[in-house]
Design a protein around this motif. Structure first.
Motif, short mmCIF file in Angstrom:
data_model
loop_
_atom_site.label_atom_id
_atom_site.label_comp_id
_atom_site.label_asym_id
_atom_site.label_seq_id
_atom_site.Cartn_x
_atom_site.Cartn_y
_atom_site.Cartn_z
N GLY A 48 -35.10 -6.41 -5.05
CA GLY A 48 -34.67 -5.03 -5.50
C GLY A 48 -33.42 -4.62 -4.50
O GLY A 48 -32.85 -3.39 -4.67
N VAL A 49 -33.11 -5.33 -3.65
CA VAL A 49 -31.90 -5.13 -2.74
C VAL A 49 -30.59 -5.19 -3.66
O VAL A 49 -30.41 -6.44 -4.25
N SER A 50 -29.55 -4.19 -3.61
CA SER A 50 -28.26 -4.25 -4.60
C SER A 50 -27.42 -5.08 -3.76
O SER A 50 -27.53 -5.15 -2.27
N MET A 51 -26.63 -5.52 -4.36
CA MET A 51 -25.14 -6.46 -3.57
C MET A 51 -24.61 -5.35 -2.56
O MET A 51 -24.18 -5.65 -1.78
N ALA A 52 -24.51 -4.14 -3.35
CA ALA A 52 -23.98 -3.00 -2.39
C ALA A 52 -24.63 -2.90 -1.01
O ALA A 52 -24.06 -2.88 0.04
N GLU A 53 -26.12 -2.86 -1.10
CA GLU A 53 -26.67 -2.61 0.29
C GLU A 53 -26.65 -4.09 0.98
O GLU A 53 -26.51 -3.70 2.23
N ALA A 54 -26.56 -5.07 0.44
CA ALA A 54 -26.48 -6.33 1.14
C ALA A 54 -25.12 -6.33 1.70
O ALA A 54 -25.09 -6.74 3.37
N LEU A 55 -23.96 -5.88 1.30
CA LEU A 55 -22.66 -5.97 1.77
C LEU A 55 -22.60 -5.04 2.77
O LEU A 55 -22.09 -5.02 4.07
N ARG A 56 -23.28 -4.03 2.68
CA ARG A 56 -23.21 -2.85 3.65
C ARG A 56 -24.04 -3.33 4.96
O ARG A 56 -23.61 -3.23 6.09
N ALA A 57 -25.01 -4.04 4.81
CA ALA A 57 -25.75 -4.53 5.87
C ALA A 57 -25.19 -5.75 6.75
O ALA A 57 -25.24 -6.02 7.97
N THR A 58 -24.03 -6.12 6.23
CA THR A 58 -23.16 -7.01 6.85
C THR A 58 -21.96 -6.50 7.60
O THR A 58 -21.18 -6.95 8.28
N GLY A 59 -22.10 -4.98 7.31
CA GLY A 59 -20.98 -4.29 7.97
C GLY A 59 -19.65 -4.32 7.24
O GLY A 59 -18.45 -3.71 7.54
N ARG A 60 -19.68 -4.71 6.02
CA ARG A 60 -18.43 -4.54 5.01
C ARG A 60 -18.33 -3.53 4.43
O ARG A 60 -19.21 -2.71 4.08
N GLY A 61 -16.86 -3.13 4.00
CA GLY A 61 -16.78 -1.90 3.07
C GLY A 61 -17.04 -2.40 1.51
O GLY A 61 -17.37 -3.50 1.30
N LEU A 62 -17.08 -1.42 0.78
CA LEU A 62 -17.20 -1.67 -0.74
C LEU A 62 -16.28 -1.67 -1.54
O LEU A 62 -16.25 -1.29 -2.70
N ASP A 63 -14.97 -1.95 -0.97
CA ASP A 63 -13.79 -1.76 -2.06
C ASP A 63 -13.56 -3.15 -2.53
O ASP A 63 -12.52 -3.77 -2.36
N LEU A 64 -14.77 -3.51 -3.36
CA LEU A 64 -14.50 -4.71 -4.05
C LEU A 64 -13.35 -4.53 -5.23
O LEU A 64 -13.38 -3.42 -5.60
N GLY A 65 -13.13 -5.83 -5.76
CA GLY A 65 -12.45 -5.54 -7.05
C GLY A 65 -11.24 -6.61 -7.16
O GLY A 65 -11.25 -7.60 -6.46
N PRO A 66 -10.40 -6.33 -8.34
CA PRO A 66 -9.65 -7.52 -8.43
C PRO A 66 -8.51 -7.46 -7.28
O PRO A 66 -8.07 -6.60 -6.64
N ASP A 67 -8.04 -8.75 -7.13
CA ASP A 67 -7.04 -8.86 -5.84
C ASP A 67 -6.12 -9.60 -6.11
O ASP A 67 -5.86 -10.80 -6.02
N PRO A 68 -4.87 -9.29 -6.95
CA PRO A 68 -3.93 -9.89 -7.42
C PRO A 68 -2.97 -10.37 -6.26
O PRO A 68 -2.39 -11.55 -6.28
N ALA A 69 -2.99 -9.81 -5.41
CA ALA A 69 -2.19 -10.06 -3.90
C ALA A 69 -2.60 -11.28 -3.53
O ALA A 69 -2.01 -12.33 -3.15
N THR A 70 -4.00 -11.53 -3.28
CA THR A 70 -4.49 -12.97 -3.08
C THR A 70 -4.31 -13.92 -4.02
O THR A 70 -3.98 -15.10 -3.52
N LEU A 71 -4.51 -13.55 -5.13
CA LEU A 71 -4.26 -14.79 -6.35
C LEU A 71 -2.65 -15.12 -6.33
O LEU A 71 -2.48 -16.33 -6.56
N ALA A 72 -1.88 -14.04 -6.02
CA ALA A 72 -0.39 -14.58 -6.24
C ALA A 72 -0.14 -15.58 -5.01
O ALA A 72 0.83 -16.25 -5.13
N ARG A 73 -0.96 -15.64 -4.01
CA ARG A 73 -0.66 -16.73 -3.03
C ARG A 73 -0.91 -17.91 -3.32
O ARG A 73 -0.60 -18.98 -2.74
N VAL A 74 -1.81 -18.19 -4.51
CA VAL A 74 -2.23 -19.47 -4.89
C VAL A 74 -1.28 -20.22 -6.19
O VAL A 74 -1.26 -19.94 -7.05
#
Ligand code: HGY
Ligand code: MN
Ligand code: MN
Ligand code: MN
Length: 401
Positions: free
Chosen positions: A154-180
């Motif tokens: 029942g642990v959400s991905m949000a909770e799992a990410l928080r537990a790693t100390g990461r933010g939750l600013d997930l989303g499309p990342d065109p800047a990263t993909l443009a590098r490929v």
């Protein structure tokens, strides 16, 4: 030799390995995942690569300025299915690092940036959706959906990410993909096509396409009661419907599966509530995986199951038929030699997600003598692994000369 492949392979081998089965448990955003990410970061640092994480935590390590020009990216993933094999994913990451080391050692100077990627959560073993890392950055899955996915506890991905100390600013990342500029994912073959060919044939094939495939969730409701004191006639046993569903899925696929067109369906995961040996299940969730080179056959299986179990089925993920970039595929094949085999696959990959997002992509498959995958039986001989590194070196030289 082969760019330090053997050392890296030996270092990774014990991480998340079950001492009894020899299988792996390397799930997203867990302790094992953290160990693997730290290892990857250390290896990239040792090669002088600049490491960044994108908006889903995928790790990208760059040789050269990634904003100077679209680069050549190699790599794969490090996570596994439950009790998975050692090669699915890690072979691509270790081979990419070894290829960069070999290129650096011979003084190769790439004309474009070279990237090594470790995609997170490719198997979807913990939260249920495959290629979550690449789906979110390409927009194939929304951040909201990803953050809300829950694991068996029942642990959400949000909770799992928080537990790693990461933010939750997930989303499309065109800047990263443009590098490929192009992505070439090396992967252990998940089948025996290469193993069944003349041994003198290459140990490495070039990928052409990925079958359409999807995952569905089916929920069946029952009524909990005592396994000993409840008469059969008085039961509403959710397990019976789930069992009928698994059989119906197999039959629906079997009706469409022939020597010409493969069609497969698997129910590989059940969640039973309350899950007591002496309690009649009040709820069972079954996960279905269905695939075929022909989209209409998969949709036929799903239509049959909707007919038999109306309201039970919900699509979790769908990947349409994916053809890799033909120009890139043939250029890679020619660089490796015209007799290099071309192979389609029924296995999904981050390469497929990127291809469907318009990134020029292809794959390399390394011979697997067992043909098995998603099991500790999965294997690739050391010589063939080295041949995979050599193939990656050849491909990078061809694409980044
Ligand atoms: O499910 C697949 O085909 C891949 O291993 N994620
Ligand atoms: Mn896999
Ligand atoms: Mn894989
Ligand atoms: Mn993959």
């Amino acid at each position: 030799m082969a760019g330090g492949f053997d050392r890296r392979w030996a270092e990774l081998l014990p991480v998340g390995r079950d001492g009894t089965t020899g299988g792996y448990r390397r799930f997203a955003w867990t302790r094992e995942d953290h160990t693997l990410r730290e290892w990857f970061a250390g290896e990239c640092g040792a090669l002088g690569l600049d490491l960044t994480e994108d908006r889903m935590g995928n790790q990208w390590a760059w040789w050269g300025d990634p904003d100077a020009a679209p680069g050549v990216v190699i790599g794969s993933h490090l996570d596994s299915v439950p009790d998975g094999g050692a090669y699915d994913g890690p072979l691509g990451v270790v081979s990419a690092l070894a290829a960069v080391q070999a290129l650096q050692e011979e003084g190769f100077r790439p004309s474009v940036p070279i990237g090594v990627v470790n995609f997170g959560d490719e198997e979807g073993a913990r939260f249920g959706v495959a290629c979550a890392g690449s789906r979110v950055i390409t927009g194939a899955m929304t951040a909201e959906r990803a953050l809300g996915l829950r694991d068996a506890d029942g642990v959400s991905m949000a909770e799992a990410l928080r537990a790693t100390g990461r933010g939750l600013d997930l989303g499309p990342d065109p800047a990263t993909l443009a590098r490929v500029g192009s992505f070439v994912e090396l992967h252990v073959e998940q089948g025996k096509a290469l193993a069944l060919m003349d041994p003198a044939t290459s140990a490495v094939a070039v990928g052409t396409d990925i079958w359409p495939h999807g995952r569905w969730r089916a929920d069946f409701a029952g009524r909990a009661d005592h396994a000993g004191t409840t008469a059969l006639a008085d039961r509403t046993d959710a397990m019976l419907e789930a069992a009928a569903f698994a059989l119906a899925a197999r039959e629906a696929a079997a009706r469409r599966d022939d020597h010409e067109h493969r069609c497969v369906a698997t129910v590989g995961k059940l969640e039973v509530t309350p899950g007591g040996i002496n309690a009649i299940p009040s709820h069972v969730t079954a996960w279905l995986d269905a695939r075929s080179p022909r989209e209409d056959l998969v949709q036929g299986v799903i239509a049959d199951l909707h007919g038999l179990f109306p309201e039970a089925l919900r699509e979790e993920s769908w990947t349409p038929a994916t053809r890799f970039d033909e120009t890139l595929t043939l250029r890679v094949r020619d660089a490796l030699g015209e007799t290099t085999p071309l192979l389609g696959t029924g296995a999904g990959h981050d390469a497929g997600i990127l291809a469907n997002a318009g990134v020029p992509t292809t794959m390399l498959f390394v011979r697997n003598p067992t043909g098995s995958s998603h099991t500790p039986e999965e294997h690739a001989d050391a010589a063939d692994c080295h041949a995979g590194v050599d193939a990656l070196v050849t491909v990078v030289k061809e694409l980044a000369a």
